[in-house]
Design an enzyme around this catalytic site. Structure first.
Site: not given
Ligand code: 13P
Length: 349
Positions: A44, A135, A176, A221
């Protein structure tokens, strides 16, 4: 301008977007497994180092969302990956939610995101480790009878608490609220997706406002308004862009620093085309914020597929990432066209 609003502005700078590389250990392993890449910490680390050392990384990538494991790792020469990212001209960020659990008394399959306990202390630690933003992902699923009001309300309120704690601790929150687009429900149409986005965004901004979150110091987001991928329904890029820009202009305050979409399982080029169309519609309607990408899968898929865990493939994998970053950077300006995918100079390893 406050330092947080300067960071938020830099995250959505013209022609740039965010690389979401914050897959939890479980999700990273799930991406490695089908490619027979060993599922361990060292692989990773190597994979993320490979991504962040892509030549020209900062040209179209403004920031990187990291997972807790990665923000503590070094590159193969012992330099912290956070410094590798900063040296490439991008901002390091950190996912601070601890994932989702079933929502108590919610509908079937409804989830609430956890991670508020001890968050202020973790924010202090992440500031010391070099993070500039955070986030938190809330998940809203569409199916028969869901989402429920309880689910939308609980998730909106957690997002607001999270955002307030991060701003108080000196980090820009990415808020998000993801309305899932992989629903199987036959009624998961574009119209249903629009309704659920509207309902969700209305509550998210109501809660953010109740929590006194400063909109200039955050990035939203969201998902795009798209019919459920297994609903049997299809929508064109223009229809998706129209619906997405309409719902955002209705519910997102003009003061928000910017909007950076998730890709949510769209195809790589589909996510680019939709972002481009969204920017064209946004320009026609004079939308007040920059609209860019914060993609995980739609940026990484070609790179991980080219890499397969083999050092011999690093250059090809980096070229694949650079290609998607460049295409999405153009889409963030509304200047993309699928024809550009074929330019050989961009795909050379
Ligand atoms: P995806 O663009 O693969 O949906 O992932 C973005 C992300 O940070 C989801 O929390």
């Amino acid at each position: 301008m406050s330092s947080l609003s300067a960071v938020a502005k830099a995250m959505v700078a013209p022609g740039k977007g965010i690389l979401a590389a914050d897959e939890s250990t479980g999700t990273a392993n799930k991406r490695f497994a089908p490619l027979n890449i060993p599922q361990n910490e060292e692989m990773r680390r190597k994979y993320r180092e490979m991504l962040f050392t892509t030549p020209g990384f900062g040209d179209h990538i403004s920031g990187v969302i990291l997972y807790d494991e990665t923000i503590r790792q070094n590159d193969s020469r012992g330099k912290p990956l956070v410094q590798v990212i900063a040296a490439a001209g991008a901002l390091p960020g950190i996912k601070v939610d601890t994932g989702t659990v079933p929502l108590a008394l919610g509908g079937p399959d409804e989830k609430i995101t956890e991670g508020l306990d001890g968050l202020a202390k973790r924010v202090d630690e992440y500031v010391k480790l070099g993070a500039k933003f955070t986030k938190w992902r809330a998940v809203i699923a569409i199916d028969e009878g869901i989402p429920t009001h309880r689910c939308i309300h609980a998730n909106a309120s957690a997002l607001a608490r999270y955002a307030a704690i991060c701003q108080a601790g000196g980090l820009v929150p990415i808020v998000e609220p993801e309305v899932l687009m992989d629903g199987e429900h036959s009624k998961h149409s574009l119209v249903r997706s629009f309704e659920v986005h509207e309902w969700t965004l209305k509550h998210v901004f109501e809660e953010l406002s109740n929590a006194d979150v400063r909109f200039e110091e955050m990035v939203l987001k969201p998902s795009m308004v798209i019919p459920g991928q297994k609903s049997g329904q299809k929508a064109g890029a223009r229809e998706i862009a129209d619906a997405t820009v309409t719902v955002l202009m209705r519910w997102v305050p003009a003061a928000v620093a910017g909007i950076a979409f998730l890709s949510g399982g769209q195809g790589n080029e589909e996510a680019t085309l939709n972002l481009n169309e969204i920017n064209r519609v946004a320009r026609e309607r004079k939308a007040p914020w920059p609209l860019t990408f914060s993609y995980g899968r739609a940026l990484q898929q070609p790179a991980i597929g080219a890499w397969r865990g083999d050092d011999a493939n690093v250059k090809a994998a980096q070229a694949a990432l650079a290609q998607r970053a460049k295409m999405n950077g153009l889409a963030a300006l509304g200047e993309y066209s699928p024809e550009l995918e074929k330019q050989p100079a961009l795909v050379r390893a």
